[in-house]
Design a protein around this motif. Structure first.
Motif, PDB file in Angstrom:
ATOM      1  N   LEU A   7       0.865  -1.178   0.000  1.00 52.45           N
ATOM      2  CA  LEU A   7       0.000   0.000   0.000  1.00 52.45           C
ATOM      3  C   LEU A   7       0.900   1.226   0.000  1.00 52.45           C
ATOM      4  O   LEU A   7       1.690   1.423   0.936  1.00 52.45           O
ATOM      5  N   TYR A   8       0.792   2.002  -1.047  1.00 50.66           N
ATOM      6  CA  TYR A   8       1.730   3.109  -1.182  1.00 50.66           C
ATOM      7  C   TYR A   8       1.114   4.193  -2.073  1.00 50.66           C
ATOM      8  O   TYR A   8       0.126   3.983  -2.776  1.00 50.66           O
ATOM      9  N   ASN A   9       1.744   5.379  -2.012  1.00 49.44           N
ATOM     10  CA  ASN A   9       1.409   6.511  -2.890  1.00 49.44           C
ATOM     11  C   ASN A   9       2.427   6.589  -4.017  1.00 49.44           C
ATOM     12  O   ASN A   9       3.609   6.243  -3.816  1.00 49.44           O
ATOM     13  N   LEU A  10       1.985   7.100  -5.155  1.00 50.07           N
ATOM     14  CA  LEU A  10       2.879   7.194  -6.306  1.00 50.07           C
ATOM     15  C   LEU A  10       2.646   8.548  -6.989  1.00 50.07           C
ATOM     16  O   LEU A  10       1.515   8.882  -7.385  1.00 50.07           O
ATOM     17  N   PHE A  11       3.704   9.349  -7.098  1.00 48.94           N
ATOM     18  CA  PHE A  11       3.666  10.674  -7.724  1.00 48.94           C
ATOM     19  C   PHE A  11       4.577  10.658  -8.954  1.00 48.94           C
ATOM     20  O   PHE A  11       5.738  10.228  -8.847  1.00 48.94           O
ATOM     21  N   THR A  12       4.029  11.118 -10.094  1.00 53.79           N
ATOM     22  CA  THR A  12       4.796  11.068 -11.346  1.00 53.79           C
ATOM     23  C   THR A  12       4.603  12.363 -12.129  1.00 53.79           C
ATOM     24  O   THR A  12       3.596  12.519 -12.830  1.00 53.79           O
ATOM     25  N   PRO A  13       5.506  13.313 -12.026  1.00 53.19           N
ATOM     26  CA  PRO A  13       5.518  14.460 -12.946  1.00 53.19           C
ATOM     27  C   PRO A  13       6.349  14.112 -14.178  1.00 53.19           C
ATOM     28  O   PRO A  13       7.382  13.430 -14.064  1.00 53.19           O
ATOM     29  N   GLN A  14       5.904  14.552 -15.337  1.00 56.05           N
ATOM     30  CA  GLN A  14       6.657  14.265 -16.546  1.00 56.05           C
ATOM     31  C   GLN A  14       6.377  15.314 -17.613  1.00 56.05           C
ATOM     32  O   GLN A  14       5.355  16.007 -17.587  1.00 56.05           O
ATOM     33  N   VAL A  15       7.314  15.414 -18.529  1.00 59.86           N
ATOM     34  CA  VAL A  15       7.216  16.305 -19.683  1.00 59.86           C
ATOM     35  C   VAL A  15       7.326  15.448 -20.936  1.00 59.86           C
ATOM     36  O   VAL A  15       8.239  14.612 -21.039  1.00 59.86           O
ATOM     37  N   SER A  16       6.380  15.688 -21.896  1.00 57.29           N
ATOM     38  CA  SER A  16       6.385  14.927 -23.143  1.00 57.29           C
ATOM     39  C   SER A  16       6.551  15.887 -24.310  1.00 57.29           C
ATOM     40  O   SER A  16       5.920  16.951 -24.352  1.00 57.29           O
ATOM     41  N   VAL A  17       7.390  15.524 -25.230  1.00 62.36           N
ATOM     42  CA  VAL A  17       7.640  16.317 -26.426  1.00 62.36           C
ATOM     43  C   VAL A  17       7.411  15.419 -27.632  1.00 62.36           C
ATOM     44  O   VAL A  17       7.934  14.298 -27.692  1.00 62.36           O
ATOM     45  N   SER A  18       6.624  15.905 -28.567  1.00 62.37           N
ATOM     46  CA  SER A  18       6.379  15.148 -29.804  1.00 62.37           C
ATOM     47  C   SER A  18       6.542  16.090 -30.991  1.00 62.37           C
ATOM     48  O   SER A  18       6.221  17.282 -30.911  1.00 62.37           O
ATOM     49  N   TYR A  19       7.021  15.562 -32.067  1.00 61.33           N
ATOM     50  CA  TYR A  19       7.264  16.369 -33.274  1.00 61.33           C
ATOM     51  C   TYR A  19       7.053  15.486 -34.493  1.00 61.33           C
ATOM     52  O   TYR A  19       7.532  14.342 -34.545  1.00 61.33           O
ATOM     53  N   VAL A  20       6.323  16.040 -35.456  1.00 64.25           N
ATOM     54  CA  VAL A  20       6.055  15.325 -36.705  1.00 64.25           C
ATOM     55  C   VAL A  20       6.763  16.086 -37.824  1.00 64.25           C
ATOM     56  O   VAL A  20       6.291  17.160 -38.246  1.00 64.25           O
ATOM     57  N   PRO A  21       7.889  15.614 -38.311  1.00 64.36           N
ATOM     58  CA  PRO A  21       8.585  16.315 -39.406  1.00 64.36           C
ATOM     59  C   PRO A  21       7.716  16.351 -40.663  1.00 64.36           C
ATOM     60  O   PRO A  21       7.066  15.366 -41.016  1.00 64.36           O
ATOM     61  N   ASP A  22       7.700  17.512 -41.287  1.00 69.64           N
ATOM     62  CA  ASP A  22       6.883  17.684 -42.500  1.00 69.64           C
ATOM     63  C   ASP A  22       7.676  17.207 -43.711  1.00 69.64           C
ATOM     64  O   ASP A  22       8.054  17.990 -44.590  1.00 69.64           O
ATOM     65  N   VAL A  23       7.914  15.899 -43.756  1.00 68.88           N
ATOM     66  CA  VAL A  23       8.765  15.338 -44.793  1.00 68.88           C
ATOM     67  C   VAL A  23       8.102  15.434 -46.164  1.00 68.88           C
ATOM     68  O   VAL A  23       8.734  15.811 -47.160  1.00 68.88           O
ATOM     69  N   PHE A  24       6.823  15.126 -46.243  1.00 69.33           N
ATOM     70  CA  PHE A  24       6.127  15.079 -47.533  1.00 69.33           C
ATOM     71  C   PHE A  24       5.169  16.254 -47.737  1.00 69.33           C
ATOM     72  O   PHE A  24       4.309  16.202 -48.606  1.00 69.33           O
ATOM     73  N   GLY A  25       5.301  17.308 -46.938  1.00 67.98           N
ATOM     74  CA  GLY A  25       4.565  18.544 -47.175  1.00 67.98           C
ATOM     75  C   GLY A  25       3.130  18.557 -46.707  1.00 67.98           C
ATOM     76  O   GLY A  25       2.349  19.416 -47.143  1.00 67.98           O
ATOM     77  N   LEU A  26       2.748  17.635 -45.814  1.00 63.90           N
ATOM     78  CA  LEU A  26       1.361  17.618 -45.350  1.00 63.90           C
ATOM     79  C   LEU A  26       1.009  18.894 -44.600  1.00 63.90           C
ATOM     80  O   LEU A  26      -0.007  19.540 -44.876  1.00 63.90           O
ATOM     81  N   ASN A  27       1.869  19.272 -43.636  1.00 63.78           N
ATOM     82  CA  ASN A  27       1.577  20.479 -42.854  1.00 63.78           C
ATOM     83  C   ASN A  27       1.663  21.736 -43.721  1.00 63.78           C
ATOM     84  O   ASN A  27       0.837  22.647 -43.600  1.00 63.78           O
ATOM     85  N   ARG A  28       2.648  21.761 -44.602  1.00 64.46           N
ATOM     86  CA  ARG A  28       2.824  22.961 -45.441  1.00 64.46           C
ATOM     87  C   ARG A  28       1.624  23.176 -46.346  1.00 64.46           C
ATOM     88  O   ARG A  28       1.101  24.294 -46.456  1.00 64.46           O
ATOM     89  N   ARG A  29       1.142  22.104 -46.994  1.00 62.13           N
ATOM     90  CA  ARG A  29       0.005  22.267 -47.892  1.00 62.13           C
ATOM     91  C   ARG A  29      -1.292  22.533 -47.120  1.00 62.13           C
ATOM     92  O   ARG A  29      -2.191  23.224 -47.607  1.00 62.13           O
ATOM     93  N   THR A  30      -1.392  21.994 -45.894  1.00 60.70           N
ATOM     94  CA  THR A  30      -2.564  22.272 -45.072  1.00 60.70           C
ATOM     95  C   THR A  30      -2.634  23.745 -44.696  1.00 60.70           C
ATOM     96  O   THR A  30      -3.686  24.386 -44.797  1.00 60.70           O
ATOM     97  N   VAL A  31      -1.484  24.291 -44.264  1.00 59.40           N
ATOM     98  CA  VAL A  31      -1.437  25.720 -43.921  1.00 59.40           C
ATOM     99  C   VAL A  31      -1.698  26.567 -45.158  1.00 59.40           C
ATOM    100  O   VAL A  31      -2.385  27.597 -45.106  1.00 59.40           O
ATOM    101  N   GLU A  32      -1.155  26.134 -46.280  1.00 58.77           N
ATOM    102  CA  GLU A  32      -1.372  26.859 -47.535  1.00 58.77           C
ATOM    103  C   GLU A  32      -2.852  26.902 -47.887  1.00 58.77           C
ATOM    104  O   GLU A  32      -3.384  27.941 -48.313  1.00 58.77           O
ATOM    105  N   SER A  33      -3.545  25.792 -47.699  1.00 60.62           N
ATOM    106  CA  SER A  33      -4.972  25.750 -47.975  1.00 60.62           C
ATOM    107  C   SER A  33      -5.749  26.656 -47.027  1.00 60.62           C
ATOM    108  O   SER A  33      -6.664  27.385 -47.437  1.00 60.62           O
TER     109      SER A  33
END
Length: 408
Positions: free
Chosen positions: A36-62
């Motif tokens: 029987l115990y307590n558990l505390f977990t702070p964490q930081v998550s970083v995610s990144y999707v490289p725009d290799v095939f232009g999906l984000n660029r063409r979406t912003v363009e649209s």
């Protein structure tokens, strides 16, 4: 908002839980073997999707092209409203002048009827002359109610265009004589002016957005790469967080590609290309309509000038006739009926002149609207804010459309 996809996504979280594990459980337990115990977990998550095939660029363009389309739609609505206000005000002034001239004609014809009745009683005129004049009076009186109805409708229209109720028409009045036409109107105009029309720019922005959606559909059929990183600390007490031995971290990369989607992605790309073809044809139709509007208004202005000149000449001749008739009547060389006839002819010429002037003013406003209304002169609406020209589909993009393998 779409530009946020260009940058990494960072999230921070803190979880706190109290847990109890059964004795003899195979699951990991704390190092002190407490169940029987307590558990505390702070964490930081970083995610990144490289725009290799232009999906984000063409979406912003649209998205940017769609914003430009809505912007030009608002500009077109403002220009249309301004043109409608001008046309309604000109028509109102024209109708007011026609009503005044028609009422004077009614008075002139009524006076002529009274004179003919007197002459009929004295035997100086025949019944046929009186009947003809009474018919003329009835025709003039019949023309007055439609003019009054149109004038009331124009008052209501101006009130609505000004954002008021029909009964709250603006009290400001003006005459056509207070307006001034341009000294010279062009017989031809550069096509660059037509290209600045907001409806043309809106159609261009729609075509741009459709072109970008083709790129989005293509990118959705290609692999997607995701990079993730997590770092944090786990401890049984809050005061033990971030101490030595409580930290953890992880780095990862994810590569996902659509393998089989029942052909939906392929047909989505085909639909996007068909939408681009439709938008391009709509753009072409809009440009042709714009040139047609300019050509129509230029031709109308040219004919209006000829008609206005003829009406002005007729009005001057009628005024000269009236002046001569007044002199002859004063000197005793002409009868009063001749004078009234000259006055009637002058009032009719006035009505024709007013109608020609109103047509000229209305077509001038139509030319202003056909050329785009000069919206680019307004603050914040300069050409620098205009949407860029839509990119053409490359040969490789067209080649992708025709490939028959890898149904997705």
């Amino acid at each position: 908002a779409g530009r946020g996809a260009y940058y990494p996504s960072v999230t921070a979280g803190l979880s706190a839980s109290r847990e109890q594990d059964p004795p003899g459980a195979l699951a990991p337990v704390p190092s002190n073997n407490a169940f029987l115990y307590n558990l505390f977990t702070p964490q930081v998550s970083v995610s990144y999707v490289p725009d290799v095939f232009g999906l984000n660029r063409r979406t912003v363009e649209s998205l940017k092209a769609q914003e430009q389309s809505v912007r030009f739609q608002a500009i077109a609505a403002r220009i249309t409203l301004s043109s409608n206000v001008v046309a309604a005000a000109v028509q109102q002034a024209s109708l007011r002048a026609q009503v005044a001239a028609t009422r004077e004609l009614v008075g002139i014809n009524s006076h002529m009827v009274e004179i003919l009745k007197y002459q009929l009683d004295k035997g100086y005129a025949g019944r046929l002359d009186l009947a003809a004049q009474e018919a003329q009076l009835a025709q003039v009186e019949a023309a007055l109610p439609p003019l009054l109805t149109q004038l009331a409708q124009q008052d209501h229209l101006l009130a609505v265009l000004a954002g008021r109720f029909p009964g709250e028409a603006p009290t400001e009045k003006f005459d056509l004589a207070s307006l001034h036409l341009p000294q010279q109107l062009p017989l031809s105009l550069p096509s660059a002016l037509v290209a600045q029309r907001p409806d043309v720019r809106q159609a261009e922005a729609n075509m741009h957005a459709a072109s970008a959606q083709v790129g989005v559909a293509i990118a959705n059929r290609l692999p997607n790469i995701s990079l993730t990183a997590n770092a944090g600390s786990t401890a049984l007490a809050i005061n033990q967080l971030f101490k030595s031995g409580t930290g953890f971290w992880s780095l990862g990369a994810d590569l996902a590609a659509p393998v089989f989607q029942g052909g939906s992605l392929r047909h989505q790309e085909r639909a996007a290309r068909a939408a681009y073809v439709e938008a391009s044809e709509q753009y072409r139709s809009t440009v042709l309509t714009a040139f047609q509007n300019v050509a129509d208004t230029l031709a109308a202005l040219q004919h209006d000038a000829e008609g206005l000149q003829a009406a002005a000449t007729a009005a001057d001749a009628a005024k000269l006739t009236l002046d001569l008739s007044q002199r002859q009547y004063k000197d005793g060389y002409a009868g009063y009926l001749s004078l009234l006839g000259a006055e009637q002819g002058y009032q009719q010429a006035r009505i024709a002149l007013v109608q020609a002037q109103a047509s000229r003013y209305a077509d001038t406003a139509a030319l202003f609207q056909a050329l785009g209304g000069g919206w680019w002169h307004d603050a914040g609406n300069g050409p620098a804010d205009a949407a860029p020209a839509p990119p053409r589909l490359s040969d490789s993009d067209h080649a992708r459309t025709n490939r028959d393998s890898d149904e997705k």
